[in-house]
Enzyme design. Sequence first.
Site, mmCIF file in Angstrom:
data_model
loop_
_atom_site.group_PDB
_atom_site.id
_atom_site.type_symbol
_atom_site.label_atom_id
_atom_site.label_comp_id
_atom_site.label_asym_id
_atom_site.label_seq_id
_atom_site.Cartn_x
_atom_site.Cartn_y
_atom_site.Cartn_z
ATOM 1 N N CYS A 1 -15.495 -30.706 49.604
ATOM 2 C CA CYS A 1 -15.280 -32.095 49.298
ATOM 3 C C CYS A 1 -16.259 -32.719 48.531
ATOM 4 O O CYS A 1 -16.498 -33.484 48.030
ATOM 5 C CB CYS A 1 -15.396 -32.905 51.169
ATOM 6 N N ASP B 1 -10.056 -34.092 54.151
ATOM 7 C CA ASP B 1 -9.741 -32.892 54.445
ATOM 8 C C ASP B 1 -7.964 -32.895 54.403
ATOM 9 O O ASP B 1 -7.370 -32.187 55.758
ATOM 10 C CB ASP B 1 -10.032 -31.982 55.541
ATOM 11 N N HIS C 1 -22.248 -38.221 51.121
ATOM 12 C CA HIS C 1 -21.938 -36.940 50.740
ATOM 13 C C HIS C 1 -22.560 -36.498 48.774
ATOM 14 O O HIS C 1 -22.050 -35.372 48.571
ATOM 15 C CB HIS C 1 -20.647 -36.361 51.089
ATOM 16 N N LYS D 1 -17.801 -42.112 53.741
ATOM 17 C CA LYS D 1 -18.574 -40.880 53.828
ATOM 18 C C LYS D 1 -19.274 -41.491 51.972
ATOM 19 O O LYS D 1 -18.771 -41.443 51.300
ATOM 20 C CB LYS D 1 -17.613 -39.894 54.134
#
Length: 475
Positions: free
Chosen positions: A77, A38, A134, A132
């Site tokens: 994302c 972000d 995800h 991350k």
Amino acid sequence: MTRRRVLETAAFGAAALAGSRPAGAAQAPNVVFIMADDLGYADVAAYGRPDLATPHIDRIAARGIRFTQAYANSAVCSATRTALITGRYQYRLPVGLEEPVTTRFAGGLPAEHPTLPGLLRQAGYRTALVGKWHLGSVQDYGPLQRGYDAFWGFRGGTIDYFSHRGTDGKPDLWDGDLRIEEVGYATHLLGERAVRTIAASVKAGRPFFLSLHFNAPHWPWETPDDEAESRRIAGSNLRHFDGGTQATYRRIVAEMDTQIGRVLDALEANGVAEDTIVVFTSDNGGERFSDTWPFTGRKTELLEGGLRIPAIVAWPRRLKAGAISAQPMITMDWLPTLLSAAGAAPDPAYPSDGIDLLPILTGQAPERPRTFFWRYRANDQAAMRDGDLKYLKIRGETFLFDVVADPLERANLKARRPDDYARLRAAWDTWNATMLPERPDSFSETYTGGQLADHFGAGGAPTPPRPALAGEAPR
């Protein structure tokens, strides 16, 4: 990770290495791919933010090439991460239709689909993800099942910086497929693990691919001094609408920059800096405390501010230092580009929708116009960039902008240039017909006026996204 898997992985890697390069050939470059979460286009000093020092990210720019027209594949994302790891439009896969993957999503990347780490591993690379993921559950669709030899990080969309719990309140820190507990600020822990991974990879004597995917500067808004704030919001979904300040945000970014400095120092200390490609970028445009100047829009929006991202690549052995590139590029370009640098190529059965940027970056080919497509379910959004022109649809309203002359997207040219408007709109429809259709049960994140004051007009999409189910939280 079992002993058997370790041995199988080592044997596979050795065989791939032996088969990928002839004896005596120069070793392929290492790759360190750093992705912030972000981060807005102008949230880096090298991109113009005057109140935020990022000396180590700027070091990468000073040693390499800074893109001024870089795009994310999505305004959120996990959809962008699908495009990154596959090199293709995320809308080709069910996981890419989630905007983003939530705690209720049970799928992930198909086992048969080639991935960037998997293809590099076949080319002899030692592959690791720190940070991350995800893109699916660790057990069934985790990094170790999709091309990475090692994983140390979190599987969801974000974690609390201190408790390391996800939006569902459950612990979400992993070493391989083993859930672990660590004490410390998440950004610092990821930096330390990355430094250790570099040292171990160099010692192994093989080229390595390290994905370092920070959770910073994603919410919750916590600096290393904010452990009390972590305790205050414990048990919440971490979205933290009542927290954060510009000073807090600057500190979060600065802590990430410091860890990036440690990584760059580790490359130098291990003698591999000259032969290592370092990429720094973000997964989508910035969120509520970000600086997206000179663009409007934020994360979850197909305005330029939701899609334009910082992107820097350095490779001292081959690329010019301190250069600026106006070449339009997009997240899915990294797969063919990095494979090309490694002497490999995408799987022909799954051709990339991106391009190999290496000839352009090395001066062997000129910069050229590009065509990109996007869609986003929340607020019924669609976009296409073709050369300098951009077609945009939000909640039934349509626009045509020249985003080079008018990056703020203020002058709607659709009536002034009707032929261009009709051409781009028709091209978007043709492209969209080749992608998976949108699913009414997929999640699509958005912000309303009750959450963010500058979104007072948002939230009433003609086809509203599926509401969150009981116990479900955006990641």
